[in-house]
Design an enzyme around this catalytic site. Structure first.
Site, mmCIF file in Angstrom:
data_model
loop_
_atom_site.group_PDB
_atom_site.id
_atom_site.type_symbol
_atom_site.label_atom_id
_atom_site.label_comp_id
_atom_site.label_asym_id
_atom_site.label_seq_id
_atom_site.Cartn_x
_atom_site.Cartn_y
_atom_site.Cartn_z
ATOM 1 N N GLU A 1 0.821 -1.205 0.000
ATOM 2 C CA GLU A 1 0.000 0.000 0.000
ATOM 3 C C GLU A 1 0.857 1.258 0.000
ATOM 4 O O GLU A 1 1.843 1.340 0.712
ATOM 5 C CB GLU A 1 -0.881 0.032 1.255
ATOM 6 C CG GLU A 1 -2.327 -0.276 0.975
ATOM 7 C CD GLU A 1 -3.221 -0.016 2.183
ATOM 8 O OE1 GLU A 1 -3.134 1.079 2.771
ATOM 9 O OE2 GLU A 1 -4.004 -0.909 2.523
ATOM 10 N N HIS B 1 -4.333 6.972 0.046
ATOM 11 C CA HIS B 1 -3.668 5.670 0.095
ATOM 12 C C HIS B 1 -4.217 4.759 -0.982
ATOM 13 O O HIS B 1 -5.273 5.017 -1.557
ATOM 14 C CB HIS B 1 -3.733 5.053 1.489
ATOM 15 C CG HIS B 1 -5.065 4.486 1.882
ATOM 16 N ND1 HIS B 1 -6.132 5.271 2.232
ATOM 17 C CD2 HIS B 1 -5.493 3.201 1.979
ATOM 18 C CE1 HIS B 1 -7.161 4.489 2.546
ATOM 19 N NE2 HIS B 1 -6.817 3.234 2.392
ATOM 20 N N HIS C 1 -5.297 0.866 -2.541
ATOM 21 C CA HIS C 1 -5.811 -0.467 -2.243
ATOM 22 C C HIS C 1 -5.342 -1.394 -3.363
ATOM 23 O O HIS C 1 -5.933 -1.414 -4.441
ATOM 24 C CB HIS C 1 -7.345 -0.453 -2.171
ATOM 25 C CG HIS C 1 -7.887 0.047 -0.877
ATOM 26 N ND1 HIS C 1 -9.242 0.141 -0.628
ATOM 27 C CD2 HIS C 1 -7.264 0.459 0.245
ATOM 28 C CE1 HIS C 1 -9.420 0.614 0.615
ATOM 29 N NE2 HIS C 1 -8.229 0.820 1.153
ATOM 30 N N ASP D 1 -10.019 2.079 7.683
ATOM 31 C CA ASP D 1 -9.950 3.414 7.079
ATOM 32 C C ASP D 1 -10.942 4.351 7.757
ATOM 33 O O ASP D 1 -10.617 5.494 8.082
ATOM 34 C CB ASP D 1 -10.291 3.358 5.579
ATOM 35 C CG ASP D 1 -9.216 2.653 4.769
ATOM 36 O OD1 ASP D 1 -8.075 2.562 5.244
ATOM 37 O OD2 ASP D 1 -9.537 2.195 3.659
HETATM 38 ZN ZN LIG Z 1 -7.728 1.517 2.959
#
Ligand SMILES: [Zn+2]
Length: 165
Positions: free
Chosen positions: A35, A91, A93, A104
């Protein structure tokens, strides 16, 4: 909370600079299958020659010490400087699901806009969410970033070219 922090919180977010979004998409692809995670910082619109009040997301601060694996990115909150939480987070995925996970949602309360980028990281493989985790509109703005950002455009080829003159 510092002065800067409260200043940012009261300002409207007009959008994200196209260059910044592209940078995040590329970084997410490079980080795959892990990530990519960073925090969104803004520049006052007036500094970008926009005749409006508000902030444009122009910078992504990647926090050192982010522990990443293919499932989740965890950030130690004590490593986040106060002023960077004001705008939000970004961010990726790697599993391609472009919606907030329960983890999250627990962190989205801090900051007002949160971008999730999903594999395969094409121009349309992202969405913005508000602090409640609901999809929200985030405009992509074609603005010229301040001078310092030009640094990223330099390649070895450019440097070689420059030296040959
Ligand atoms: Zn996430």
């Amino acid at each position: 909370m510092g002065l800067f922090d409260s200043l940012f919180r009261s300002s409207e977010i007009l959008g994200i600079a196209e260059e910044t979004l592209e940078f995040a998409l590329e970084s997410s692809e490079e980080t795959h299958p892990n990530e990519y995670m960073g925090f969104l910082r803004g520049t006052e619109a007036a500094r970008l020659d926009l005749d409006r009040d508000g902030l444009v997301i122009t910078d992504i601060l990647v926090v050192p010490g982010t522990e990443t694996n293919s499932v989740s990115a965890t950030v130690k909150t004590n490593q986040i400087p106060n002023d960077v939480m004001a705008l939000g987070s970004i961010h990726s995925h790697p599993n391609g699901v472009i919606s907030p996970s329960n983890a999250d949602l627990d962190t989205f309360g801090r900051g007002s806009v949160h971008v999730i980028i999903g594999a395969p990281y094409r121009r349309t493989d992202w969405k913005a969410f508000d602090s409640q985790g609901k999809p929200t509109q985030l405009n992509v703005l074609d603005v010229d970033l301040p001078e310092t950002e030009d640094f990223f455009d330099f390649t070895q080829a450019d440097i070689d070219e420059e030296l040959r003159r």
